[in-house]
Design an enzyme around this catalytic site. Structure first.
Site, PDB file in Angstrom:
ATOM      1  CB  THR A   1      -0.909   0.005   1.255  1.00 34.32           C
ATOM      2  OG1 THR A   1      -1.504   1.281   1.402  1.00 34.32           O
ATOM      3  CG2 THR A   1      -0.123  -0.310   2.519  1.00 34.32           C
ATOM      4  CG  ASP A   2      -1.182   4.992  -0.929  1.00 35.33           C
ATOM      5  OD1 ASP A   2      -1.731   4.315  -0.033  1.00 35.33           O
ATOM      6  OD2 ASP A   2      -1.783   5.909  -1.541  1.00 35.33           O
ATOM      7  CD  GLU A   3      -3.418   3.468   4.517  1.00 34.46           C
ATOM      8  OE1 GLU A   3      -3.200   3.366   5.734  1.00 34.46           O
ATOM      9  OE2 GLU A   3      -4.545   3.375   4.008  1.00 34.46           O
TER      10      GLU A   3
ATOM     11  CE1 TYR B   1      -3.337  -2.614   5.780  1.00 36.94           C
ATOM     12  CE2 TYR B   1      -3.200  -0.272   5.293  1.00 36.94           C
ATOM     13  CZ  TYR B   1      -3.269  -1.585   4.860  1.00 36.94           C
ATOM     14  OH  TYR B   1      -3.278  -1.858   3.512  1.00 36.94           O
TER      15      TYR B   1
ATOM     16  CE  LYS C   1      -0.045  -4.536   3.001  1.00 39.03           C
ATOM     17  NZ  LYS C   1      -0.430  -5.878   2.460  1.00 39.03           N
TER      18      LYS C   1
END
Ligand code: NAD
Ligand code: TDX
Length: 330
Positions: A123-125, A150, A154
């Protein structure tokens, strides 16, 4: 070719399997999914009888089970994850277990069985948050600055995956993608939550001032990107994947959904903010465009409307999930 797709009963995984089975008719796809609150066999109903598809209920942490499947596969595509930021704030334990330990288990098995490709869906997060006024975008060189449990889990997974490339020459690739929308997304997440609330005549809860910006991408575009990286991506590389440069705030997006459903602003309710809420994500996808020819094809306004129509026509799919998701928020 045999593919192990993990988390294929979730939102993106189920769309990916549907996409892959249609395009690669000679491949066998094995879906390993634990069927947590986020995994729904109803999302796989239309292909469950396909001869080239097999479902196995199980945990990516179950090494014996994973070994058994991986030994027959050339490719592993890992979608399985705890994926909901709000849940990671409430209880992060399952996030560590699945997103970190589970990935480690898959990597060990992939190494032992000498698979041809391990693709990690990320993810970009992991890159943290951008300032609202900034014109910056995340790219493959961006520093990892995850801000929610989260995102941190990741990020840890990405590092583990890369370490298996450098240390053990495991043939890996990673995609870091922005927010997806489309059919079969659980009504816990923003777009389906708002659509289904409005279809039920209820208000939509916008966190804080609603000026949070996301880089929305239609799920089919994400599936296309993962396919290209699996087939032609450079081993060991990471590819950033994002939307069509139409960065919209949650409030603007909400207004679009209200308009499609002929509702007015009275349906908006501002509620207390998410702790540590990331202000803005924006992704620069030049690398995957330049190297592999990928670009997002699906226009947000048009496919948001398609998505609203999908939820309008598929109440039977989301209604049973809605009661559970709203009780979580209560
Ligand atoms: P999702 O929550 O809809 O689906 C996750 C799936 O994984 C579910 O079917 C669940 O049952 C399964 N699962 C969870 N724990 C498991 C375990 N221990 N063993 C086996 N299966 C397990 O998630 P999603 O939105 O489809 O996201 C898929 C992947 O893409 C995730 O890795 C996520 O981090 C990443 N991603 C999502 C988005 C997005 O906007 N949704 C954007 C970028 C990246
Ligand atoms: O009820 C809501 N009200 C609201 O204002 C919900 C559910 C969300 N929001 C806001 C929070 C975010 O700014 O909407 C935005 C999107 O929220 P989510 O759908 O929860 O997504 P986000 O937190 O951005 O994370 C998603 O994108 C990246 C996915 O859930 C992740 O799995 C993915 O990695």
């Amino acid at each position: 070719m045999n593919l192990l797709v993990t988390g294929g009963a979730g939102f993106i995984g189920s769309n990916f399997i549907r996409y892959w089975l249609k395009k690669h008719k000679r491949d066998l796809v094995i879906n390993l999914d634990k069927l947590t609150y986020a995994g729904h066999l109803s999302s796989t109903a239309d292909f469950q009888n396909n001869q080239n598809y097999k479902f196995v209920k199980g945990d990516i942490n179950n090494r014996a089970l994973v070994d058994n499947i991986v030994s027959d596969c050339e490719i592993v595509v890992n979608f399985a994850a705890e994926s909901h930021v709000d849940r990671s704030i409430k209880n992060s334990n399952p996030f560590i277990r699945t997103n970190i330990n589970g990935v480690h288990c898959l990597l060990e098995s992939a190494r032992k069985n000498k698979i041809k490709r391990f693709h990690q869906v990320s993810t970009d997060e992991v890159f943290g948050s951008l300032n609202l006024s900034s014109h910056k975008k995340f790219n493959e060189e961006s520093v990892y600055q995850p801000r929610s449990p989260y995102a941190a889990s990741k990020a840890a997974a990405d590092f583990l995956v890369r370490s298996y490339f450098h240390t053990f020459s495991l043939p890996i690739t990673i995609t870091n993608c922005s927010n997806n929308y489309g059919p079969f997304q659980d009504p816990e997440k923003l777009i389906p939550r708002f659509i289904t609330n409005l279809l039920d005549g209820k208000k939509v809860p916008v966190y804080g001032d609603g000026l949070y910006v996301r880089d929305w991408l239609y799920v089919y575009d994400h599936c296309r990107a993962i396919e290209m990286v699996i087939l032609r991506g450079k081993i060991g590389d990471t590819y950033c994947v994002g939307g069509q440069n139409k960065l919209v705030s949650n409030l603007e997006l909400t207004k679009k959904i209200l308009e499609i459903l002929n509702k007015n602003g009275d349906f908006i309710e501002h509620i207390s903010d998410r702790p540590g809420h990331d202000r803005k994500y924006a992704v620069n996808w030049n690398k995957i465009h330049h190297d592999l020819g990928w670009e997002p094809k699906f226009d947000l306004s048009r496919y948001l409307e398609e998505t609203v129509n999908w939820y309008r026509n598929n109440r039977r799919w989301w209604q049973p999930l809605k009661t559970r998701s709203e009780s979580l928020y209560r």
